[in-house]
Scaffold this motif. Sequence first.
Motif, mmCIF file in Angstrom:
data_model
loop_
_atom_site.group_PDB
_atom_site.id
_atom_site.type_symbol
_atom_site.label_atom_id
_atom_site.label_comp_id
_atom_site.label_asym_id
_atom_site.label_seq_id
_atom_site.Cartn_x
_atom_site.Cartn_y
_atom_site.Cartn_z
ATOM 1 N N ALA A 12 0.968 -0.987 0.034
ATOM 2 C CA ALA A 12 0.156 0.014 -0.042
ATOM 3 C C ALA A 12 0.886 1.252 0.023
ATOM 4 O O ALA A 12 0.489 2.262 -0.774
ATOM 5 N N ARG A 53 -7.551 2.760 7.225
ATOM 6 C CA ARG A 53 -7.200 1.602 6.265
ATOM 7 C C ARG A 53 -5.873 0.845 6.513
ATOM 8 O O ARG A 53 -5.822 -0.330 6.247
ATOM 9 N N THR A 56 -7.830 -1.653 -0.292
ATOM 10 C CA THR A 56 -6.957 -0.650 -1.148
ATOM 11 C C THR A 56 -7.898 -0.562 -2.704
ATOM 12 O O THR A 56 -7.166 0.257 -3.191
ATOM 13 N N LEU A 71 -7.974 3.154 -2.865
ATOM 14 C CA LEU A 71 -6.479 3.934 -2.452
ATOM 15 C C LEU A 71 -6.264 4.934 -3.411
ATOM 16 O O LEU A 71 -6.019 5.999 -3.231
#
Length: 333
Positions: free
Chosen positions: A203, A247, A263, A266
């Motif tokens: 991420a 998150r 994600t 994201l």
Amino acid sequence: MSRRTDLGQGRRPLARATLQLVPRLPASLATALALLAASAAPLGARAATERIEVHLGVDAAGTPSALWLELLARRLPEERVAEGAALVRPLTREERAWEERIRERTAVWLARLPELVALFEPVAPPRAVRVVLGNRLGEDAFTHDPTTVGFDLSRLVALYGDARSEENRDRIDRLYLHEHLHLLQKAWFPEHPQPMATPFELAELEIWTEGLGNHRSMSAKWRAEGGTPSAAARAALDRLEPRYVERMTALACAPPEEARRLTADLSNGPFAEKWGALTAALWLEREASADPTALRRFVQGGAAEVRELARRNLPPALFADLERARVRAAACR
């Protein structure tokens, strides 16, 4: 997959589509990095992109070129590519206008590239870039390999309308420069391997790639002045910073399916709701508006700079929560 950005529907994140690093994608890290290394430009502090070549990916009869189908094949299932190959669809008048706009802007793009290249030196940019224009099954703008950018003219028409408007002249510049940053990232990665062992690290890598890209493609309303965010930026950060920490905390020990869910937005979906990419882009904008070295520092630091960016910009209590998640993620390896 579509991804609405400040420019409209956007591109697949580099950390997913280029490096093929996320567990949800089939290519192995070793294979992906080998491909990147083979295609990357040689090192050289004074190297420059010398030309941008525009290739039309559909003929007068409306049949897609082999090159356009090659671009689709990296992004879509085989059956969808076959559908695109069978579709006979000549360019519309509106699509032709976007083609003309793109061709006329290439000289402007070349003139603006040195400021991007400077962020990545001594890694050199590609000497030549192919821009491939199709009219089916693509995204508005996307990268294909370390030297190729694609535009789907039908998506540009659907999302943004008349290519000849002043707004769209600015927009196509931002779209291209966003994608050229991704080409530079592709050249940079083989010399700078990044941590990618956990969903948390993956991420952060996507936040690094897409935060930088979204910073380049933001419109004027998001821009800061002297380190002070705009009203739109401040409102977005107030909403997104807690979500960012929430998150990332949930990702710490998440299994692959859960990581995919966490994600998904994201760097996808409505621009103002992209909890990773926009948050980082707005932090970067705040710092870069007061410090001309901020963008190069972010690039050269790689994904580790995502943590430092958060440390400098998150409220202390939220950053403490984020650091606890980082420790937990490391323990879950």
